[in-house]
Design a protein around this motif. Structure first.
Motif, short mmCIF file in Angstrom:
data_model
loop_
_atom_site.label_atom_id
_atom_site.label_comp_id
_atom_site.label_asym_id
_atom_site.label_seq_id
_atom_site.Cartn_x
_atom_site.Cartn_y
_atom_site.Cartn_z
N TYR A 102 19.96 28.50 27.49
CA TYR A 102 21.32 28.06 27.14
C TYR A 102 22.26 29.28 27.10
CZ TYR A 102 19.33 23.58 25.70
OH TYR A 102 18.69 22.36 25.69
N GLN A 103 23.49 29.05 27.55
CA GLN A 103 24.54 30.06 27.45
C GLN A 103 25.54 29.55 26.43
OE1 GLN A 103 24.76 32.93 29.38
NE2 GLN A 103 26.78 33.68 28.84
N LEU A 104 25.52 30.14 25.23
CA LEU A 104 26.43 29.73 24.16
C LEU A 104 27.80 30.36 24.41
CD1 LEU A 104 23.62 29.07 22.98
CD2 LEU A 104 24.47 29.80 20.76
N LYS A 105 28.80 29.53 24.67
CA LYS A 105 30.18 30.02 24.87
C LYS A 105 30.93 29.79 23.56
CE LYS A 105 31.78 30.90 28.50
NZ LYS A 105 31.93 32.17 29.26
N PHE A 106 31.40 30.89 22.98
CA PHE A 106 32.03 30.80 21.67
C PHE A 106 33.52 30.47 21.79
CE2 PHE A 106 28.61 34.13 21.02
CZ PHE A 106 27.69 33.21 20.54
N LYS A 107 33.98 29.64 20.88
CA LYS A 107 35.38 29.18 20.90
C LYS A 107 36.27 30.31 20.40
CE LYS A 107 38.11 25.18 19.33
NZ LYS A 107 38.46 24.74 20.70
N GLN A 108 37.04 30.89 21.31
CA GLN A 108 37.80 32.10 20.99
C GLN A 108 38.97 31.86 20.05
OE1 GLN A 108 36.77 35.21 21.86
NE2 GLN A 108 34.97 34.08 22.61
#
Length: 484
Positions: A102-108
């Motif tokens: 999984y590639q966790l994309k953080f909410k900027q």
């Protein structure tokens, strides 16, 4: 040229195959028991930004949360990190599976990003992460259950080095030696000027000295021992009621401890500390009057006055002296032993700064205590010479070093240290409030002398309070759990 190109392609291919065979490296891996069906993975901004905009994460089904199981899954975790990763964003779900990354994309534009972890089909999960998850912690732990309880790993990779910090023998023993040297405080009473001052203003002298000690003791109890104990006790239990009743019980036990010791000594020896204190506070005129009324001619001839002969004669006189001296020395032995326990726990559990603060309070309250003991040991009832009184007091005081060494050489956990500090706070409350403060309310004190006593109390409290400048409360880094 073609040969070079083929050679370059061959080298690159070999390197890729080699890397694929070994798998990608991870910075952190942890394995967790997952009895619930859903957990929350949290990543937070630290100082305004995420440690990285995204992070690779592998979640593998496991059969348990042991180090052996984590080691068995290590190769699978590394291999999965080389695969194309599925991108997940705020609110998406991570399902533990073999051969999935999984590639966790953080909410900027949010201060934290939350991801659901579906563990309904597994009993344990092994995570392999591109970064150490604590890099993304600000106010919350990275893994929580549905009730918000922090979930800690059963094992981690790379394994944390077990480098036990050396016990602070130097500071703790040094402080214990200084405390023991206070047992020689009675030597100042040999100075003619001080002896005359203490005799001329006996009640006021004791009021000021004991008020100063009370300020130092109570300040140490409230500012240092009791407050720090709450943080340390919380390392052992999570429910508030479990923490509170243990903390409160230890304080009450410490408060009652001096009275228990006094009663035991009174029962065993027939002379308690209360009796000794009464003997010490008797004025010289009162003792002389008692001697005169008793007609202690034999005492005057032998140089041992203040003891009224009875039917047993000198034998009973000796027994009385032994019981009185023994009660003082035995009581001091246990008193200083406890001081050693508190010093050792303070230095070992909370560091040098905190330890020296407790040492300062101990020294300040020992001064009037040792002066009182010296007065009793050299009184007409005990009839010891100044040299013998100082020597015996010093020997009994060596127990402070024994207490410190016992704590330093014993594996006492953070919660145990907290309970010991709470007990010490209770002892200090008793000594400060019930042993020292009553001297301030002596009816023989004038109004001006009472104000002087309260000034001494304030000075003692302020001296300990100054330790709080730049002080950070004691929360051990190696304690279990995160208490954000």
């Amino acid at each position: 040229m073609a040969l070079k190109l083929v050679h370059g392609l061959t080298s690159s291919t070999l390197m890729l195959l080699f890397a694929s065979g070994l798998g990608a490296e991870y910075e952190w891996a942890g394995i967790f028991d997952t009895p619930d069906s859903v957990y929350m993975w949290t990543a937070q901004k630290v100082e305004g930004e995420y440690a990285d905009p995204a992070m690779k994460l592998v979640a593998l089904p496991a059969t348990g949360s042991t180090a052996t199981e984590l080691g068995r899954l290590e190769a699978d975790g590394k291999q999965a990190l080389t695969l194309a990763c599925t991108e997940v964003t705020f609110g998406d779900t991570i399902i533990p599976e073999q051969n999935r990354c999984y590639q966790l994309k953080f909410k900027q534009d949010a201060w934290q990003s939350l991801f659901m972890v579906d563990t309904s089909s597994v009993s344990a999960v092994a995570f392999f992460a591109e970064h150490v998850p604590t890099e993304f912690e600000s106010t919350a732990h990275y893994l929580k259950d549905r009730e918000g309880t922090d979930i800690e790993p059963g094992a981690e990779l790379p394994e944390k080095e077990e480098h036990a910090e050396a016990a602070p023998y130097g500071d703790a023993i040094g402080a214990a030696i200084l405390v023991n040297l206070v047992t020689l405080t009675g030597v100042i009473m040999l100075a003619p000027g001080i002896a005359r001052l203490a005799a001329a203003y006996e009640v006021a002298f004791k009021g000021v000295v004991f008020a100063f000690a009370a300020g130092a003791l109570l300040s140490c109890a409230f500012f240092l021992l009791l407050f720090e104990a709450t943080h340390l006790v919380a390392e052992g239990w999570t429910k508030e009621v479990d923490i509170l009743w243990r903390w409160g019980t230890m304080i009450l036990a410490g408060f009652a401890f001096p009275a228990v010791i006094d009663n035991v000594l009174a029962t065993v020896t027939g002379v308690g500390h209360s009796h000794a204190a009464a003997a010490a506070t008797a004025s010289a005129d009162g003792a002389a009057a008692a001697n005169e009324q008793a007609g202690d001619q034999e005492g005057k001839e032998t140089g041992v006055t203040g003891v009224v002969p009875n039917s047993d004669g000198k034998g009973q006189e000796l027994v009385t002296r032994v019981r009185l001296v023994g009660s003082i020395l035995i009581g001091d032995f246990f008193h200083n032993l406890c001081d050693g326990f508190f010093l050792g726990a303070a230095f070992k559990g909370c560091g040098a700064g905190f330890g020296w603060g407790v040492a300062a309070a101990t020294i300040l309250h020992e001064i009037p205590q040792e002066l009182a003991d010296y007065a009793v040991l050299t009184s007409e009832e005990a009839a010891l010479s100044p040299v013998k009184a100082l020597a015996l007091n010093f020997i009994s005081g060596l127990s402070v070093m024994l207490g410190a060494v016992i704590i330093l050489t014993t594996e006492v956990g953070n919660a145990g240290t907290g309970l010991l500090l709470a007990f010490g706070g209770g002892v200090y409350l008793h000594v400060g409030a019930t042993d020292c403060m009553p001297h301030v309310y002596n009816p023989k004190l004038s109004a001006a002398q009472r104000f002087l006593c309260f000034g001494a109390f304030t000075l003692g409290a302020v001296l300990i309070g100054l330790i709080l400048i730049g002080h950070e409360h004691c929360v051990p880094e190696d304690g279990p759990g995160h208490h954000h």
